[in-house]
Design an enzyme around this catalytic site. Structure first.
Site, short mmCIF file in Angstrom:
data_model
loop_
_atom_site.label_atom_id
_atom_site.label_comp_id
_atom_site.label_asym_id
_atom_site.label_seq_id
_atom_site.Cartn_x
_atom_site.Cartn_y
_atom_site.Cartn_z
N SER A 53 0.80 -1.22 0.00
CA SER A 53 0.00 0.00 0.00
C SER A 53 0.83 1.27 0.00
CB SER A 53 -0.94 0.01 1.22
OG SER A 53 -0.20 0.15 2.41
N LYS A 127 1.10 4.61 6.76
CA LYS A 127 0.52 5.47 5.72
C LYS A 127 1.20 6.84 5.78
CE LYS A 127 -2.70 2.30 4.96
NZ LYS A 127 -2.61 1.41 3.77
#
Length: 245
Positions: A53, A127
């Site tokens: 991701s 993230k």
């Protein structure tokens, strides 16, 4: 002169020397373990990357170091890559692993305790910070860009998008980040279950600051990828501060 009386007298100091040596070794090990635990808990921590991701910035099975201490004083900023504990419902349930021998479990517990094992990384996510507390974050404008407090940002330098795709997100959103929360997104936008994907949860897709472990700053493994993790400050330089309420 008989040696029978001398030998026991010689063995006693030797035994005491051996016990003293073993005691000193044990003390050194305990101090080293305590120092490692303090470092892991308050200063630095190691994690591995389990998914794609954050590609191209971080690849699957990369090992990273996370700074836990500095953000306590400076806070977080746009572009920081952060590691955080699942706010609830972001990660699928982890299937129960088969039982391992006691010695293996004990060794893993010790290594995790001192920060050498990353077995607890499966409970955390990594993230990039896009929205800080108070920010109004919207996607997308006519050019497919995210705007923060009305200012568009050009994320081309770190986004991993399919060829021909220029939109920063395939999901539209319009959010204002609450106090003590962050809005985070993965660099591999089309393959990242980030804040956008969890807006229907009670937390609204925001990450509580109390869940954030720290700022990822260094890739340590594999060696050919060793280096600092770029926060791309230039992308966010024109973003105005959030309006106070």
């Amino acid at each position: 002169m008989s040696t029978d009386a001398v030998e026991p007298a010689e063995k006693a100091p030797r035994r005491r020397s051996l016990l003293t040596f073993l005691r000193d070794v044990l003390v050194i090990i305990l101090i080293a373990a305590l120092v490692s635990f303090v470092v892991k808990t308050f200063v630095l921590r190691s994690f591995y990357i389990p998914s794609g991701s954050m590609e191209r910035t971080l690849l699957i099975n990369d090992r990273i170091l996370v700074d836990e201490l500095t953000p306590q004083w400076t806070g977080y900023d746009h572009g920081d890559v952060v590691v955080f504990k699942d706010p609830g419902g972001w990660l699928p349930p982890v299937p129960q692993a088969p039982a391992r021998p006691f010695i293996v479990e004990a060794a893993d517990w010790v290594l995790t305790f001192v920060g050498l094992s990353t077995s607890d990384a499966q409970d955390h996510l990594v993230k990039r910070v896009i929205g800080l507390p108070g920010d109004h974050v919207v996607c997308c404008n006519a050019l497919g860009q995210i705007t923060i407090n009305g200012s568009p940002i050009d994320e081309a330098s770190y986004l991993d998008l399919p060829a021909g795709d220029t939109a920063a997100s395939d999901v539209d959103f319009d959010v204002t980040v609450p106090a003590d929360r962050l809005w985070v997104m993965g660099d591999n936008r089309d393959h990242s279950q980030d804040s956008r994907a969890h807006q229907e949860l009670p937390g609204g897709g925001f990450v509580p600051l109390e869940n954030v472990v720290g700022r990822a700053f260094l890739t340590t493994w594999p060696l050919d990828r060793f280096g600092l993790i770029d926060t791309h400050d230039e992308v966010f330089r024109s973003v105005p501060a959030a309006k106070s309420k």
